[in-house]
Design an enzyme around this catalytic site. Sequence first.
Site, mmCIF file in Angstrom:
data_model
loop_
_atom_site.group_PDB
_atom_site.id
_atom_site.type_symbol
_atom_site.label_atom_id
_atom_site.label_comp_id
_atom_site.label_asym_id
_atom_site.label_seq_id
_atom_site.Cartn_x
_atom_site.Cartn_y
_atom_site.Cartn_z
ATOM 1 N N CYS A 10 -56.954 59.949 58.955
ATOM 2 C CA CYS A 10 -58.306 59.650 58.501
ATOM 3 C C CYS A 10 -58.622 60.357 57.184
ATOM 4 C CB CYS A 10 -59.319 60.109 59.536
ATOM 5 S SG CYS A 10 -58.925 59.585 61.192
ATOM 6 N N ARG A 36 -53.945 57.223 52.416
ATOM 7 C CA ARG A 36 -53.676 57.929 53.670
ATOM 8 C C ARG A 36 -53.588 56.982 54.868
ATOM 9 N NH1 ARG A 36 -55.523 63.458 53.158
ATOM 10 N NH2 ARG A 36 -56.120 63.573 55.329
ATOM 11 N N TRP A 81 -58.166 56.232 61.060
ATOM 12 C CA TRP A 81 -56.853 55.773 61.577
ATOM 13 C C TRP A 81 -56.945 56.033 63.073
ATOM 14 C CZ3 TRP A 81 -52.129 54.004 59.449
ATOM 15 C CH2 TRP A 81 -51.028 54.080 60.295
ATOM 16 N N ASN A 128 -62.189 64.270 61.066
ATOM 17 C CA ASN A 128 -60.737 64.048 61.078
ATOM 18 C C ASN A 128 -60.158 64.979 62.109
ATOM 19 O OD1 ASN A 128 -60.865 62.416 58.918
ATOM 20 N ND2 ASN A 128 -59.882 63.822 57.483
ATOM 21 N N GLY A 129 -59.101 64.532 62.791
ATOM 22 C CA GLY A 129 -58.444 65.413 63.752
ATOM 23 C C GLY A 129 -58.661 64.908 65.163
ATOM 24 N N GLU A 179 -29.250 59.166 63.507
ATOM 25 C CA GLU A 179 -30.450 59.192 62.677
ATOM 26 C C GLU A 179 -30.174 59.909 61.348
ATOM 27 O OE1 GLU A 179 -33.048 57.658 62.493
ATOM 28 O OE2 GLU A 179 -34.424 58.866 61.319
ATOM 29 N N LYS A 196 -30.566 58.157 57.720
ATOM 30 C CA LYS A 196 -31.403 58.718 56.639
ATOM 31 C C LYS A 196 -30.593 58.801 55.358
ATOM 32 C CE LYS A 196 -34.510 58.280 57.743
ATOM 33 N NZ LYS A 196 -34.712 57.697 59.018
ATOM 34 N N GLU A 242 -29.676 55.354 53.794
ATOM 35 C CA GLU A 242 -30.837 54.632 53.270
ATOM 36 C C GLU A 242 -31.238 55.102 51.877
ATOM 37 O OE1 GLU A 242 -33.721 55.334 56.590
ATOM 38 O OE2 GLU A 242 -34.201 53.230 56.251
ATOM 39 N N HIS A 274 -10.627 59.284 68.887
ATOM 40 C CA HIS A 274 -10.195 57.943 69.292
ATOM 41 C C HIS A 274 -10.134 56.980 68.107
ATOM 42 C CE1 HIS A 274 -10.222 59.081 73.489
ATOM 43 N NE2 HIS A 274 -11.399 59.656 73.282
ATOM 44 N N LYS A 315 -40.598 48.766 54.107
ATOM 45 C CA LYS A 315 -41.138 49.663 55.127
ATOM 46 C C LYS A 315 -41.230 48.957 56.477
ATOM 47 C CE LYS A 315 -42.754 53.407 56.827
ATOM 48 N NZ LYS A 315 -41.721 54.385 57.201
HETATM 49 O O1 M6R Z 1 -41.606 49.963 62.324
HETATM 50 P P1 M6R Z 1 -40.372 50.092 63.169
HETATM 51 O O2 M6R Z 1 -40.222 51.422 63.792
HETATM 52 O O3 M6R Z 1 -40.255 48.987 64.181
HETATM 53 O O4 M6R Z 1 -39.173 49.902 62.153
HETATM 54 C C1 M6R Z 1 -37.856 49.856 62.602
HETATM 55 C C2 M6R Z 1 -36.893 50.037 61.457
HETATM 56 O O5 M6R Z 1 -37.024 49.004 60.534
HETATM 57 C C3 M6R Z 1 -37.104 51.379 60.754
HETATM 58 O O6 M6R Z 1 -37.013 52.443 61.649
HETATM 59 C C4 M6R Z 1 -36.059 51.581 59.642
HETATM 60 O O7 M6R Z 1 -34.794 51.729 60.205
HETATM 61 C C5 M6R Z 1 -36.435 52.785 58.774
HETATM 62 N N1 M6R Z 1 -36.261 52.449 57.402
HETATM 63 C C6 M6R Z 1 -35.642 54.000 59.093
HETATM 64 O O8 M6R Z 1 -35.812 55.030 58.200
#
Ligand code: M6R
Length: 604
Positions: A2, A27, A75, A99-100, A480, A484, A487, A503, A599
């Site tokens: 928020c 935000r 939000w 906010n909060g 993960e 990261k 990407e 393996h 995104k």
């Molecule tokens: O909005 P979502 O969590 O459903 O999105 C899923 C993936 O597209 C998302 O996590 C993507 O892998 C990110 N870019 C990871 O950093």
Amino acid sequence: MCGIVGYIGTKNTKEILLSGLKELEYRGYDSAGIAVLQNGIFSSYKAVGKLINLEMKTKDFKTEGFALGIGHTRWATHGKPTELNAHPHFGENSCVVHNGIIENYAELKRELQTDGVTFLSQTDTEVIVHQFEKNQKESNNSFEAFTKTIKDIHGAYAILLATKGESETLFFAKQGSPLLIGINDVNEKYFASSDTPLIGQCSDVTYLEDGDYGYVTPTKIALFDKNGAEKETKFVALSQNKLLAQKEGYRFFMEKEIYEQSRVISDTLMGRAGKDEILFDELDSSLFDGINEIKLCACGTSYHAAMSASYLFERYAKVKTSIEVASEFRYRKPIMTKDTLFVVISQSGETADTLETLKMAKAAGLKTLVICNVDNSSMVRLADASILTRAGIEKGVASTKAFATQITVFWMLSLYIAKLRGSLSQEETASHIDTLRKVPSHVKVSDEMHERIKRLSKRYLHGHGFFFIGRDIFYPLALEGALKLKEISYLHAEGYPAGEMKHGPIALADPTLFTIALLPKHLLYEKAKSNVEELSARDSTICAISQIPFDKADDFVEISACEHYMLEFFEMMVVVQLLSLEISIRLGNDVDMPRNLAKSVTVE
Ligand code: M6R
């Protein structure tokens, strides 16, 4: 997350509030509202969706001469994004923006309702204004009543409150959520949750500290600390760079979001981590009646959170759990039985593949739950039940704080289900909750840690690939970490179960194969260590992350000493996020908007 704005002065109050809220759009928000107190009369407007809707609603509303006003972008965390839930919230003579999260709102609300107060919204915020008016009736002094109110409420807040009887006074308080006061040479006073709305309006600002509260009039700023002692207001010159202000001094939104993890995890826990039980107000425990299996379905980072959850659910809740990549699940004619709870996980709530699987589960008559960061998103609207992760808007394409809050929710959910199934004792649950409460301090980024990773990153800019390896729940964390890195650095990286390297992938081992080894002290340490030794013996370059020094590693990142593997998980999560960030920055990439990625992936 928020946003708050406030103003006392003689300029066009409505315009100042609306343009201030516009500056806070970055935000994220799902509704907005303003209230103006002029000549003893409140005027208030609220609208769901973008600010243009609020602008349209207020187009005939004029403010000329002295007024005070407060505004808010919301939000949703408690209650849907509706006009009734949008701030400001009103009592009989006062209104508030906040906010909060007010942790004890349910308790206060019950007491106020017993006293005959009617609530109009589903928010936690509304209790503030009613509690204030209750105290005001008892004391007849508005500041005393406000002071008592902030003692009555527990949680995180930035609050602005106005009341009719004091039409030249704006009350404020800050605990956990940001709040600034801005001034200029024409004696106006501004409030905001970040610098951006104040740029161009104010010359100097004061950043309030936790526990600060007080009031502002046209001629005075009265500031008190958490012990009630009056303190001096120290102003500093306001920088005039807006983009920098939005990033709050960080180089990239991703960096800012990594640093925010401590605070957003606290928000995620708030009101849910009870003394010896987990409370999810938003869930009806009957959702779990007759359930023999949980199926988790998601994409990308959310899929890694789902995979992590499968370890927690089976270990603590003792419930059979399976995981599915959404894009695979939707086309493989899966068998869906009604004793399965179908859980989708999504930051955005809009990912096309995940949404489709939710529709399939609904069509097959399964009970459904979504773990999501965006209220009113398609998935939240469709699922039978939802848990919001409360990470606030995530701008960096590479997900960080959303993942951190998803894991937090899943850990809590495993304890919640464990209670329903009687698979953990009360003592065991209480001990988990104790550990959960420590997570926010373990994900705080220290200068030393960040500096160490920054220096280390220069040795990892080439090579023919990265293997992130771990065992058990550290395997999804390895996945993960690798996601990261690829990407935002565009380097090849894979996540692998440490025990699986021999393996096949170990054939790749040589000095330019970089192994990022996750070595938790409290979970299969010896097993994982011997897997890393096998790689080290074949001359792979090893960067080990652990609380136990590892002499076979070329580089070592030491996490802090802690007594639970989940705390190690969260610390290592921050390390792999920072490592990707720093490698990407050194390679000159656009960290927040990496090539070929969006995104939210709303197409198949
Ligand atoms: O909005 P979502 O969590 O459903 O999105 C899923 C993936 O597209 C998302 O996590 C993507 O892998 C990110 N870019 C990871 O950093």
